[in-house]
Design a protein around this motif. Structure first.
Motif, PDB file in Angstrom:
ATOM      1  N   MET A  91      47.477  44.172  36.805  1.00 26.59           N
ATOM      2  CA  MET A  91      47.063  43.269  35.725  1.00 26.59           C
ATOM      3  C   MET A  91      45.639  42.812  35.963  1.00 26.59           C
ATOM      4  O   MET A  91      45.181  42.712  37.092  1.00 26.59           O
ATOM      5  CB  MET A  91      47.985  42.046  35.661  1.00 26.59           C
ATOM      6  CG  MET A  91      49.420  42.378  35.269  1.00 26.59           C
ATOM      7  SD  MET A  91      50.448  40.915  35.214  1.00 26.59           S
ATOM      8  CE  MET A  91      49.664  40.002  33.917  1.00 26.59           C
ATOM      9  N   ASP A  92      44.934  42.470  34.884  1.00 23.80           N
ATOM     10  CA  ASP A  92      43.574  41.987  35.018  1.00 23.80           C
ATOM     11  C   ASP A  92      43.605  40.507  35.341  1.00 23.80           C
ATOM     12  O   ASP A  92      44.307  39.719  34.712  1.00 23.80           O
ATOM     13  CB  ASP A  92      42.796  42.213  33.719  1.00 23.80           C
ATOM     14  CG  ASP A  92      42.685  43.691  33.412  1.00 23.80           C
ATOM     15  OD1 ASP A  92      43.005  44.069  32.282  1.00 23.80           O
ATOM     16  OD2 ASP A  92      42.303  44.444  34.312  1.00 23.80           O
ATOM     17  N   ALA A  93      42.798  40.130  36.333  1.00 26.84           N
ATOM     18  CA  ALA A  93      42.812  38.743  36.782  1.00 26.84           C
ATOM     19  C   ALA A  93      42.076  37.833  35.830  1.00 26.84           C
ATOM     20  O   ALA A  93      42.316  36.635  35.798  1.00 26.84           O
ATOM     21  CB  ALA A  93      42.193  38.635  38.180  1.00 26.84           C
ATOM     22  N   THR A  94      41.138  38.352  35.052  1.00 28.40           N
ATOM     23  CA  THR A  94      40.341  37.522  34.164  1.00 28.40           C
ATOM     24  C   THR A  94      40.931  37.561  32.772  1.00 28.40           C
ATOM     25  O   THR A  94      40.975  38.617  32.144  1.00 28.40           O
ATOM     26  CB  THR A  94      38.889  38.021  34.114  1.00 28.40           C
ATOM     27  OG1 THR A  94      38.415  38.110  35.444  1.00 28.40           O
ATOM     28  CG2 THR A  94      38.032  37.064  33.318  1.00 28.40           C
TER      29      THR A  94
ATOM     30  N   MET B 249      32.392  42.552  37.431  1.00 30.12           N
ATOM     31  CA  MET B 249      33.093  42.498  38.716  1.00 30.12           C
ATOM     32  C   MET B 249      32.856  41.169  39.423  1.00 30.12           C
ATOM     33  O   MET B 249      33.764  40.598  40.042  1.00 30.12           O
ATOM     34  CB  MET B 249      32.659  43.677  39.591  1.00 30.12           C
ATOM     35  CG  MET B 249      33.198  45.013  39.111  1.00 30.12           C
ATOM     36  SD  MET B 249      32.867  46.398  40.235  1.00 30.12           S
ATOM     37  CE  MET B 249      31.133  46.695  39.882  1.00 30.12           C
ATOM     38  N   GLU B 250      31.624  40.659  39.320  1.00 33.07           N
ATOM     39  CA  GLU B 250      31.342  39.354  39.924  1.00 33.07           C
ATOM     40  C   GLU B 250      32.168  38.255  39.272  1.00 33.07           C
ATOM     41  O   GLU B 250      32.706  37.380  39.953  1.00 33.07           O
ATOM     42  CB  GLU B 250      29.853  39.037  39.782  1.00 33.07           C
ATOM     43  CG  GLU B 250      29.453  37.703  40.395  1.00 33.07           C
ATOM     44  CD  GLU B 250      27.980  37.395  40.205  1.00 33.07           C
ATOM     45  OE1 GLU B 250      27.532  36.335  40.689  1.00 33.07           O
ATOM     46  OE2 GLU B 250      27.275  38.206  39.570  1.00 33.07           O
ATOM     47  N   ARG B 251      32.298  38.305  37.944  1.00 32.86           N
ATOM     48  CA  ARG B 251      33.097  37.293  37.247  1.00 32.86           C
ATOM     49  C   ARG B 251      34.570  37.406  37.639  1.00 32.86           C
ATOM     50  O   ARG B 251      35.252  36.378  37.822  1.00 32.86           O
ATOM     51  CB  ARG B 251      32.924  37.460  35.735  1.00 32.86           C
ATOM     52  CG  ARG B 251      33.761  36.500  34.921  1.00 32.86           C
ATOM     53  CD  ARG B 251      33.431  36.567  33.454  1.00 32.86           C
ATOM     54  NE  ARG B 251      32.130  35.967  33.166  1.00 32.86           N
ATOM     55  CZ  ARG B 251      31.686  35.750  31.921  1.00 32.86           C
ATOM     56  NH1 ARG B 251      32.430  36.073  30.880  1.00 32.86           N
ATOM     57  NH2 ARG B 251      30.498  35.205  31.719  1.00 32.86           N
ATOM     58  N   ARG B 252      35.073  38.619  37.807  1.00 30.10           N
ATOM     59  CA  ARG B 252      36.470  38.794  38.207  1.00 30.10           C
ATOM     60  C   ARG B 252      36.698  38.274  39.621  1.00 30.10           C
ATOM     61  O   ARG B 252      37.721  37.643  39.906  1.00 30.10           O
ATOM     62  CB  ARG B 252      36.859  40.269  38.118  1.00 30.10           C
ATOM     63  CG  ARG B 252      36.813  40.845  36.712  1.00 30.10           C
ATOM     64  CD  ARG B 252      37.363  42.247  36.667  1.00 30.10           C
ATOM     65  NE  ARG B 252      38.812  42.245  36.786  1.00 30.10           N
ATOM     66  CZ  ARG B 252      39.546  43.355  36.838  1.00 30.10           C
ATOM     67  NH1 ARG B 252      38.955  44.541  36.789  1.00 30.10           N
ATOM     68  NH2 ARG B 252      40.851  43.289  36.942  1.00 30.10           N
TER      69      ARG B 252
ATOM     70  N   LEU C 241      39.252  35.296  40.741  1.00 35.46           N
ATOM     71  CA  LEU C 241      40.263  35.441  41.790  1.00 35.46           C
ATOM     72  C   LEU C 241      40.107  34.361  42.858  1.00 35.46           C
ATOM     73  O   LEU C 241      41.102  33.789  43.332  1.00 35.46           O
ATOM     74  CB  LEU C 241      40.151  36.833  42.425  1.00 35.46           C
ATOM     75  CG  LEU C 241      40.605  38.008  41.557  1.00 35.46           C
ATOM     76  CD1 LEU C 241      40.238  39.321  42.234  1.00 35.46           C
ATOM     77  CD2 LEU C 241      42.104  37.939  41.302  1.00 35.46           C
ATOM     78  N   GLU C 242      38.858  34.088  43.230  1.00 32.43           N
ATOM     79  CA  GLU C 242      38.628  33.042  44.230  1.00 32.43           C
ATOM     80  C   GLU C 242      39.050  31.675  43.704  1.00 32.43           C
ATOM     81  O   GLU C 242      39.630  30.866  44.449  1.00 32.43           O
ATOM     82  CB  GLU C 242      37.150  33.025  44.624  1.00 32.43           C
ATOM     83  CG  GLU C 242      36.716  34.250  45.423  1.00 32.43           C
ATOM     84  CD  GLU C 242      35.236  34.234  45.734  1.00 32.43           C
ATOM     85  OE1 GLU C 242      34.512  33.408  45.098  1.00 32.43           O
ATOM     86  OE2 GLU C 242      34.792  35.030  46.581  1.00 32.43           O
TER      87      GLU C 242
ATOM     88  N   ARG D 253      42.856  31.520  43.747  1.00 31.47           N
ATOM     89  CA  ARG D 253      43.347  31.335  45.110  1.00 31.47           C
ATOM     90  C   ARG D 253      43.123  29.914  45.598  1.00 31.47           C
ATOM     91  O   ARG D 253      44.003  29.320  46.246  1.00 31.47           O
ATOM     92  CB  ARG D 253      42.653  32.323  46.048  1.00 31.47           C
ATOM     93  CG  ARG D 253      43.163  32.266  47.485  1.00 31.47           C
ATOM     94  CD  ARG D 253      42.541  33.356  48.329  1.00 31.47           C
ATOM     95  NE  ARG D 253      41.089  33.220  48.355  1.00 31.47           N
ATOM     96  CZ  ARG D 253      40.269  34.092  48.944  1.00 31.47           C
ATOM     97  NH1 ARG D 253      40.769  35.183  49.512  1.00 31.47           N
ATOM     98  NH2 ARG D 253      38.974  33.904  48.932  1.00 31.47           N
ATOM     99  N   ALA D 254      41.958  29.338  45.266  1.00 31.03           N
ATOM    100  CA  ALA D 254      41.692  27.963  45.673  1.00 31.03           C
ATOM    101  C   ALA D 254      42.665  26.992  45.018  1.00 31.03           C
ATOM    102  O   ALA D 254      43.138  26.043  45.654  1.00 31.03           O
ATOM    103  CB  ALA D 254      40.254  27.587  45.319  1.00 31.03           C
ATOM    104  N   ARG D 255      43.007  27.235  43.770  1.00 34.59           N
ATOM    105  CA  ARG D 255      43.962  26.363  43.090  1.00 34.59           C
ATOM    106  C   ARG D 255      45.351  26.491  43.697  1.00 34.59           C
ATOM    107  O   ARG D 255      46.076  25.501  43.830  1.00 34.59           O
ATOM    108  CB  ARG D 255      43.994  26.691  41.604  1.00 34.59           C
ATOM    109  CG  ARG D 255      42.743  26.242  40.855  1.00 34.59           C
ATOM    110  CD  ARG D 255      42.771  26.691  39.408  1.00 34.59           C
ATOM    111  NE  ARG D 255      41.611  26.185  38.685  1.00 34.59           N
ATOM    112  CZ  ARG D 255      41.307  26.511  37.427  1.00 34.59           C
ATOM    113  NH1 ARG D 255      42.093  27.373  36.762  1.00 34.59           N
ATOM    114  NH2 ARG D 255      40.248  26.012  36.843  1.00 34.59           N
ATOM    115  N   ARG D 256      45.750  27.723  44.072  1.00 38.36           N
ATOM    116  CA  ARG D 256      47.058  27.898  44.711  1.00 38.36           C
ATOM    117  C   ARG D 256      47.098  27.171  46.041  1.00 38.36           C
ATOM    118  O   ARG D 256      48.121  26.561  46.401  1.00 38.36           O
ATOM    119  CB  ARG D 256      47.359  29.384  44.905  1.00 38.36           C
ATOM    120  CG  ARG D 256      47.710  30.115  43.600  1.00 38.36           C
ATOM    121  CD  ARG D 256      48.341  31.475  43.912  1.00 38.36           C
ATOM    122  NE  ARG D 256      47.436  32.326  44.681  1.00 38.36           N
ATOM    123  CZ  ARG D 256      46.589  33.189  44.144  1.00 38.36           C
ATOM    124  NH1 ARG D 256      46.522  33.309  42.822  1.00 38.36           N
ATOM    125  NH2 ARG D 256      45.811  33.961  44.914  1.00 38.36           N
TER     126      ARG D 256
END
Length: 264
Positions: A1-4, A243-246, A250-251, A254-257
């Motif tokens: 799946m696409d993260a963005t 790619m930078e935006r994706r 993702l970062e 992850r920070a929210r999790r």
């Protein structure tokens, strides 16, 4: 799946299906990844053939001599400066009207490349003008309007990066790009509207081009090569931006999790 997730706007009219196809970052990356190697190879091959033809096999001009070879870089840069800005305006319109997420990124990555191309146009024109006109620069209508175009490119590149919120910067840059379109007819027709030092159109006029085919054909090949290289560079920059935006998305996820895990 696409993260963005795709960016949508309730007030925006629906975009054409051809635009929606590449609104998904993953789909754009897959498609551009297949196209970019072929585009880059075509640019390298055509440009190498054009430059070799222009420098080694095209004849010198009967008046300008060998200095006419600057034309094989200067003219394609001028065409790309104007054509690239038209592409910037179209991308800006797509971003404002349809809120297309990749249109903002395309416009953002177009402006630095367009600024470099326009700077090369001005620099080669100055080198060409010194032996022909006896001066590096005059406040000629064509030269001045191209200088304004260069500042528009720089202004867009700076404006889209001047805000902490990328959406505000993209919107401000899009408005500037659309306003700057009025300069394109001035650049194109300045040599016809005013009495200028710059020569009138030799290739794109409605009648037969005022240029021998031994010079015209290598010029057109060089122009095609530079255009392919321009497209490949912009496509590569846009891929990198996606790619930078994706990665940032993702970062952030992850920070929210991690924050939710620590709170639990």
């Amino acid at each position: 799946m696409d993260a963005t997730p795709p960016i949508t706007a309730a007030a925006a009219p629906p975009a054409p299906r051809s635009l929606h196809r590449f609104a998904n970052p993953g789909r754009f990356l897959r498609a551009s990844g297949r196209v970019l190697p072929w585009l880059s190879a075509a640019a390298a091959g055509v440009l190498a053939a054009g430059v070799a033809w222009a420098l080694a096999f095209s004849p010198p001009d009967w008046q300008q001599g060998e200095t006419v070879r600057i034309m094989y870089v200067h003219v394609p840069m001028a065409w790309l400066a104007m054509g690239g800005y038209l592409a910037l305006a179209l991308a800006s319109a797509a971003a404002l009207v349809w809120r297309h997420p990749l249109a903002d990124l395309l416009a953002r990555e177009l402006s630095p490349v367009g600024a470099v191309v326009t700077a090369l146009c001005l620099a080669t024109g100055s080198l060409w003008g010194r032996p022909m006109w006896g001066t590096w620069w005059v406040w000629d209508a064509r030269l001045t309007s191209v200088l304004v175009l260069f500042f528009l490119w720089l202004g867009h590149a700076a404006l889209v990066r001047a805000f902490d919120e990328p959406e505000r910067g993209a919107r401000a840059g899009a408005i500037l790009a659309l306003i700057g379109v009025v300069n394109l007819p001035i650049v194109k027709f300045s040599v016809d509207w005013w009495n200028t030092l710059h020569q009138p159109a030799s290739v794109t006029r409605l009648g037969a081009p005022a240029m021998h085919v031994e010079m015209l054909y290598p010029l057109l090949v060089c122009a095609l090569g530079f255009a392919l290289a321009f497209a490949a560079l912009v496509l590569a920059r846009t891929r990198a931006a996606v790619m930078e935006r994706r990665i940032r998305a993702l970062e952030l996820a992850r920070a929210r999790r991690e924050e939710r895990g620590m709170a639990a």
